[in-house]
Write an enzyme that holds these catalytic residues in place. Sequence first.
Site, mmCIF file in Angstrom:
data_model
loop_
_atom_site.group_PDB
_atom_site.id
_atom_site.type_symbol
_atom_site.label_atom_id
_atom_site.label_comp_id
_atom_site.label_asym_id
_atom_site.label_seq_id
_atom_site.Cartn_x
_atom_site.Cartn_y
_atom_site.Cartn_z
ATOM 1 N N CYS A 44 0.824 -1.534 0.344
ATOM 2 C CA CYS A 44 0.310 0.187 0.310
ATOM 3 C C CYS A 44 1.053 1.058 0.014
ATOM 4 O O CYS A 44 1.961 1.577 0.699
ATOM 5 C CB CYS A 44 -1.155 -0.040 0.896
ATOM 6 S SG CYS A 44 -2.338 -1.217 0.724
ATOM 7 N N HIS A 114 -5.779 -0.901 -2.133
ATOM 8 C CA HIS A 114 -5.648 -2.013 -1.967
ATOM 9 C C HIS A 114 -7.149 -3.181 -2.109
ATOM 10 O O HIS A 114 -6.395 -4.865 -2.206
ATOM 11 C CB HIS A 114 -5.460 -2.291 0.199
ATOM 12 C CG HIS A 114 -5.391 -3.315 0.513
ATOM 13 N ND1 HIS A 114 -4.210 -3.456 1.089
ATOM 14 C CD2 HIS A 114 -6.190 -4.686 1.040
ATOM 15 C CE1 HIS A 114 -4.700 -4.804 1.348
ATOM 16 N NE2 HIS A 114 -5.809 -5.172 1.737
ATOM 17 N N HIS A 167 -1.336 -8.193 -7.371
ATOM 18 C CA HIS A 167 0.024 -8.178 -8.493
ATOM 19 C C HIS A 167 0.321 -9.425 -8.973
ATOM 20 O O HIS A 167 0.098 -10.567 -8.600
ATOM 21 C CB HIS A 167 1.712 -8.204 -6.257
ATOM 22 C CG HIS A 167 0.994 -9.135 -5.805
ATOM 23 N ND1 HIS A 167 0.509 -9.941 -4.795
ATOM 24 C CD2 HIS A 167 2.190 -10.524 -5.624
ATOM 25 C CE1 HIS A 167 0.280 -10.938 -4.336
ATOM 26 N NE2 HIS A 167 1.514 -11.480 -4.668
#
Length: 334
Positions: A44, A114, A167
């Site tokens: 984050c 997030h 990711h």
Amino acid sequence: MPDLRRDPIVGRWVIITTERSGRPHDFIPVQAVRHLATTLCPFCPGQERLTPKEIMAYRLQPLEANGPNWTVRVVPNKFPALQVEGDLDRQGLGLYDRMNAIGAHEVIIETPNHTDSLADMPTKRIEDVLWAYRDRMLDLKKDIRFRYILIFKNHGGPAGATLEHSHSQLIALPIIPTSVQEELDGCRIHYIQKERCIYCDILRQDLSDGGRIVAENSEFLCVTPYAPRFPFEMWILPKRHAAYFEESQKLQFESLAPILSETLRRMDRVLAKPSYNFILHSSPLHEKAGDFYHWHIEIIPKLTQVAGFEWGTGFYINPVAPEESAKFLREAVI
Ligand SMILES: [Zn+2]
Ligand SMILES: [Zn+2]
Ligand SMILES: [Zn+2]
């Protein structure tokens, strides 16, 4: 230093990472995603100090490295499977072959938000992620120790993700992985016999058949493969022949981002947001495979377990015909 060892019978390489874990109680049966508060999440914005120093980032003003304001950020993996510094030091130990597990292991943080998943992100932001893949591949390609770069994504605990913040990962390897070598060999044989790329032939045939098409735009086709290993397995292929993902241009990225987004949203709709893996198969770095290899993305929703029969035979039992899964995906209202 992790070890790369070659199985002398089938030639498969494995990475032995003794530093990562090793005590039997370190192994848990199913990987769980750690649900972290945004104030503790290393991916984050504002927590940049929790990751190793960044390799690259796209950011808005001010352009301060390791500061916030980024849209995509690439950092070394904190627990790398391979180590970037050192020599390969290839050795024969009697019958056996080994070398140091030299390679790069990077994390591409796809979004500062997030809770965003790749499927929810605006296509412009997905495009940025694709550019980041390309930039990292072009940079690592300069390192003559590396022969293959794999980009992959684990989404959800059952697919191997440990952090929920969206990711993907990049691994640069000093050898060509077995699964890529198998594709490469098949492509080469087809090319020697017919002087055509087999993926281009698949594109032609599946475009005219139509029964396995999931999505399509001017530059890309998403299909379920003729003989998929897993239910709802999908491949995204560039319609124009191209062996190297990293040589893609603006037009390709502008077209790949929307079809990737559409494919993930169709999958989420039909399978209720499953865990999944995606892998980017591009040509090995220094192989002259330009004529016969064709880069592609494979998307595999995590719906079944690989069990004894699969391990014992290399056969996969797939309970859903690809023509059926393509129809579900194609007809889903998104
Ligand atoms: Zn986060
Ligand atoms: Zn082709
Ligand atoms: Zn592949």
